[in-house]
Design an enzyme around this catalytic site. Structure first.
Site, short mmCIF file in Angstrom:
data_model
loop_
_atom_site.label_atom_id
_atom_site.label_comp_id
_atom_site.label_asym_id
_atom_site.label_seq_id
_atom_site.Cartn_x
_atom_site.Cartn_y
_atom_site.Cartn_z
N ASP A 67 0.80 -1.15 0.18
CA ASP A 67 -0.03 -0.03 -0.09
C ASP A 67 0.94 1.20 -0.01
O ASP A 67 2.05 1.22 0.43
CB ASP A 67 -1.07 -0.03 1.25
CG ASP A 67 -1.99 1.15 1.31
OD1 ASP A 67 -2.41 1.68 0.22
OD2 ASP A 67 -1.96 1.76 2.31
N SER A 68 0.45 2.29 -0.46
CA SER A 68 1.21 3.56 -0.22
C SER A 68 1.46 3.92 1.09
O SER A 68 2.41 4.71 1.49
CB SER A 68 0.20 4.79 -0.90
OG SER A 68 -1.10 5.04 -0.03
N CYS A 93 -4.43 -1.73 -2.12
CA CYS A 93 -4.44 -0.22 -2.27
C CYS A 93 -5.33 -0.19 -3.61
O CYS A 93 -5.21 -0.54 -4.71
CB CYS A 93 -3.23 0.62 -2.73
SG CYS A 93 -3.12 2.18 -3.17
N GLU A 137 -2.79 9.59 7.35
CA GLU A 137 -1.26 9.21 7.49
C GLU A 137 -0.75 10.18 8.64
O GLU A 137 0.55 9.88 9.06
CB GLU A 137 -0.73 9.66 6.05
CG GLU A 137 -1.00 8.51 4.91
CD GLU A 137 -0.01 7.34 5.28
OE1 GLU A 137 1.15 7.32 5.29
OE2 GLU A 137 -0.66 6.12 5.15
N CYS A 148 -11.25 2.49 -0.72
CA CYS A 148 -9.70 2.99 -0.37
C CYS A 148 -9.29 2.32 1.12
O CYS A 148 -10.20 2.27 1.91
CB CYS A 148 -9.54 4.65 0.11
SG CYS A 148 -7.86 4.94 0.49
N HIS A 189 -7.52 2.70 3.23
CA HIS A 189 -7.16 3.67 4.50
C HIS A 189 -8.48 3.80 5.16
O HIS A 189 -8.78 4.20 6.56
CB HIS A 189 -6.56 5.02 4.24
CG HIS A 189 -5.23 5.00 3.96
ND1 HIS A 189 -4.52 4.30 2.73
CD2 HIS A 189 -4.13 5.58 4.69
CE1 HIS A 189 -3.51 4.62 2.81
NE2 HIS A 189 -2.89 5.36 3.89
#
Ligand code: DGL
Length: 272
Positions: free
Chosen positions: A6-7, A69, A152, A186, A188
């Site tokens: 994932d990012s 992701c 993040e 997403c 996240h």
């Protein structure tokens, strides 16, 4: 070994569920936190970064890689599968198709909302995949560019996040008030789940997070591809190992990831 990419931290919401369903495998998680978020980047940049991660995980011995992701799945998966890898050596899977396959069974009105990054929204991947499942579905998308940066930065549990959670949900429902199922497109976003559920409380809306869906889909894939499952050398007893890699500071990643996973972890910093 199974690679999970994932990012940043979002893929941990997928890894956690995959390990619950498939504990017998070894895992390597890679978060490109130094370059997150991906969701506002161009197609060519997302493709370049994702391919770099796939090559890295393959070089470490991963013969199955999950792009945990949506942005990378939307923008890079198909090109990587078709052009860049030898499927005899490594398989790369994404998270959009299994989610789109599960969603039509959950909606009663046939009106589905998708909350995702600007990159995933502009790719139209969810619209195409969902309408491929059922052309009568009405699919409405809403980009949420502020959500990944909030997560993040570790701000997702704080009051400041409330404004942006309500903002995008209100924008989505204003586009189509008949939506009864919202896909968190997403990886996240499950970290914002308590706030999202609060924002739709009493509206009879089903919020779909991807972790369990992707985990069960992977289990099914490995049951159908026993050669790949064998190559991954599952443990006969007990749990396999998991190692965490990040392109950012290892301490920072371990601190945040331990909170997300509710267990202490150690992480390792990597340079490409
Ligand atoms: N977790 C990624 C996704 O599922 C994230 C996004 C980002 O880096 O913007 O789309």
């Amino acid at each position: 070994m199974i690679g999970v990419f994932d990012s940043g931290y979002g893929g941990l919401t997928i890894l956690r569920q995959i390990r619950q369903v498939l504990p017998q495998y070894d895992y390597m998680y890679l978060g490109d936190n130094a370059r997150a978020p991906y969701g506002t980047r161009s197609f060519s940049v997302i493709y370049e970064y994702t391919l770099q991660a796939v090559r890295y995980l393959e070089a470490q011995g991963c013969s199955l890689i999950i792009l945990a992701c949506n942005t990378a799945s939307a923008k890079a998966l198909r090109s990587i599968q078709q052009r860049d890898i030898d499927p005899a050596k490594v398989r790369v899977l994404g998270v959009i198709r299994p989610t789109a396959e599960a969603a039509p069974m959950r909606t009663r009105t046939g009106h589905i909302g998708v909350l995702a990054t600007p990159g995933t929204v502009s790719s139209e991947s969810y619209v195409l995949e969902l309408q491929h499942q059922n052309p009568d579905l009405v699919v409405t998308q809403q980009a949420c560019p502020m959500w990944v940066p909030l997560i993040e930065a570790g701000e997702h549990k704080h009051e400041g996040a409330d404004y942006f959670v309500e903002k995008y949900i209100t924008m989505l429902l204003a586009q189509d008030p008949k939506i009864d199922t919202i896909i968190l497109g997403c990886t996240h976003y499950p970290l914002l789940l308590p706030k999202i559920q609060e924002a739709v409380a009493g509206m009879g809306i089903d919020i779909m997070a991807q972790g369990e869906i992707v985990a069960l889909s992977l289990q099914d894939y490995l049951q159908r591809h026993t050669d790949i499952a064998q190559r991954l050398a599952p443990k006969q007893e007990g749990m396999g190992s998991v190692c965490y890699l990040t392109t950012e500071s290892a301490e920072k990643f371990a601190g945040s990831a331990s909170v997300f996973l509710s267990e202490p972890i150690e992480a390792q910093h990597i340079e490409w």
